[in-house]
Each structure stands twice: as C-alpha cells, then as structure tokens.
Design an enzyme around this catalytic site. Structure first.
Site, PDB file in Angstrom:
ATOM      1  CG  HIS A   1      -2.465   0.666   1.014  1.00  0.00           C
ATOM      2  ND1 HIS A   1      -2.822   0.863  -0.232  1.00  0.00           N
ATOM      3  CD2 HIS A   1      -3.424   0.553   1.471  1.00  0.00           C
ATOM      4  CE1 HIS A   1      -3.949   1.264   0.192  1.00  0.00           C
ATOM      5  NE2 HIS A   1      -4.563   1.390   1.422  1.00  0.00           N
TER       6      HIS A   1
ATOM      7  CG  PHE B   1      -3.576   6.063   9.750  1.00  0.00           C
ATOM      8  CD1 PHE B   1      -2.899   4.489   9.414  1.00  0.00           C
ATOM      9  CD2 PHE B   1      -3.843   6.697  10.658  1.00  0.00           C
ATOM     10  CE1 PHE B   1      -2.313   3.604  10.145  1.00  0.00           C
ATOM     11  CE2 PHE B   1      -3.347   5.572  11.566  1.00  0.00           C
ATOM     12  CZ  PHE B   1      -1.810   4.533  11.495  1.00  0.00           C
TER      13      PHE B   1
ATOM     14  CG  ASN C   1     -10.746   3.800   1.177  1.00  0.00           C
ATOM     15  OD1 ASN C   1     -11.836   3.640   0.793  1.00  0.00           O
ATOM     16  ND2 ASN C   1     -10.556   2.178   1.833  1.00  0.00           N
TER      17      ASN C   1
END
Length: 197
Positions: A22, A68, A116
């Site tokens: 990621h 995040f 996201n």
C-alpha cells in the site's frame, strides 16, 4: 509541457507499514527525492513529510502524508491551499491492484477505483478528480476478501524488484511529463514492463 507543482506519494505512517504494498506511492516519492539529493522532512502544518526540488526546470514540492491512507486529502489540501496549487498541477502516486508488479500507468483524472487515499483527496479538493495519477502496479490476490491483507502485506523479493524497476522508470517518465506532455510520458511508461527483455 505539463505544469506539475506538487507530487504526492500515498502511504500509511509508521515502520510497520513502510514495506507494505500500500506504500508504493511513497516509495516513488522517496526515490525521487533521493535522486535529487533531497531528504523529506516532517512539516506538521502539511500533515506530512515534504521536500522541494527542481525537476525538469520546474519548482516542484514533494509530499508524503503522515496521516493514514484514508485521510490523505487533509495533507494534500493543506499544501495545495497554502501554495495555491490547482488540482491539475498535482500528481498523486499510489499502489494499483489492477496492474501487475513491474508495470505502472499514468493518467489525468478519472475515478478512484475504490482506493481510499484517492477518494479522500478528491473529496478534499472540492470533488475535483482532475489531478494526475501515477498508478504503480502491485497485482491482485485474486479474491476480493483477501485485498486488505494483501495491500498491507510485504511483497516477496521477486515482486519487490519488479515494483522497484517500474518506480525507476516512472521517475524517468515524470521528467518526460514535465518537459514534454502526458502523451509522450504515457507512451513511454505504458510500453515498459519490468523483467521484459
């Protein structure tokens, strides 16, 4: 000639995520900074790590958010707002499940593909999707239910080498994008496949 003023590498913060798939976007920005003898430094007002460099004759800022992934837009909007950078002057590098390791793709605008980080950036830029995306292939586990564990897992050495090679070529193509245009940069990057002779 494309005007890019901000290059963002998406990641999750902390040592436990540093080598996960990621974080491929951050790997690209880290290497870009290194190639230009720059080091990313924490800048709390931008909620991330930043650097500034001259890339193909243009003044470009680098950003790796320290939020995040699903809150990446906070950092991007803070920096874009402060320096008056438009969405179409931003390049966001991120991991891409739908592309195999060793391949990267460049595009302007489009959807978020369920990512996201992209979703939050688009939302914080006033729902404007017209920023550049560098999609770094990490491959797909083959089953939707395994995606979270896959993106938060470390790639095996063989895949890591392919991803690194694609990032290396992406850096060359970023310079083509800035010096020339997206068509030339895409033509070059999209014909590249790591490991192909």
């Amino acid at each position: 000639m494309s005007s890019i003023k901000l290059i963002v590498g998406l990641a999750n913060p902390g040592a436990e995520y540093a080598q996960t798939r990621h974080n491929a976007g951050a790997w690209y920005v880290d290497l870009l900074a290194l190639r230009h003898n720059q080091q990313l430094k924490e800048e709390s007002k931008f909620f991330g790590y930043t650097a500034r460099l001259n890339l193909a004759g243009q003044d470009v800022r680098l950003l790796v958010p320290s939020t995040f992934m699903n809150l990446s837009g906070k950092a991007v909007a803070a920096m874009a707002g402060f320096y008056r950078i438009l969405p179409e002057e931003i390049l966001v590098a991120h991991d891409e499940l739908d592309i195999p390791p060793g391949v990267a793709k460049l595009k302007l605008g489009g959807g978020n593909g369920g990512h996201n980080g992209l979703k939050d950036i688009q939302s914080k830029l006033g729902n404007n999707p017209n920023f550049y995306r560098l999609r770094i292939g990490i491959g797909h586990p083959g089953d939707k239910s395994k995606v979270t564990g896959f993106v938060l897992g470390n790639p095996p050495a063989s895949e890591q080498t392919l991803i690194d090679d694609a990032i290396d070529e992406s850096i060359r193509c970023t310079e083509v994008l800035l010096k020339e245009d997206i068509t030339k940069a895409m033509n070059r990057l999209h014909s590249f496949k790591a490991g192909a002779q």
